[in-house]
Design a protein around this motif. Sequence first.
Motif: not given
Length: 184
Positions: A114-139
């Motif tokens: 994804l573009r951030v400022g003047k650079m292409n930056v790699r971000f976790v895909a939404p599917d994997d982000l959901v997995i990470q968030k559910l594993v973390a488990g905080r409210e």
Amino acid sequence: MESLFTPLLERLAAAFDAAGVSYMVIGGQAVIQHGQSRLTEDIDITLGIEVSDWRRADALLRAADFVPRVLDYEDVAIKGGLLLLADRSTSIRLDAALSGSEFEQSALKRAQVLRVGKMNVRFVAPDDLVIQKLVAGRERDHDDVRRLLRKQPALDRAYVERWLREYGVVLDQDLVAEFRRLSG
């Protein structure tokens, strides 16, 4: 609109790209990039560097002007696979997780540019982000999942549930049921 984090994300992306290191921005910064307004005070990343090679990651991050922020920095790196740093000029915190698990390796390959400022930056895909968030488990993570599911209706639910079943066994939790509850 440029945020306080933009120059830091640009600097990190440039350093990782120049070194040929796979990475992905995770956590609150990823939630924001995937379309959900959210306050966050730090940057969380996963690096495609194993714990046994933590000194390489440390050298790369120090060269990008990040400095350790805890006294037991080396111990946390070796035992926890986490480099806890801060930007030298702004003191913004950076938590850099060293990868090693099968899930992390898969998520690194699926990261989105994804573009951030003047650079292409790699971000976790939404599917994997959901997995990470559910594993973390905080409210707060559950709130992020609810919002992400509204913004990202085309998630690969079979993929998400597969990983949640695996993590659920390790954590002795029914993460699939939690995912379905938050989806509803």
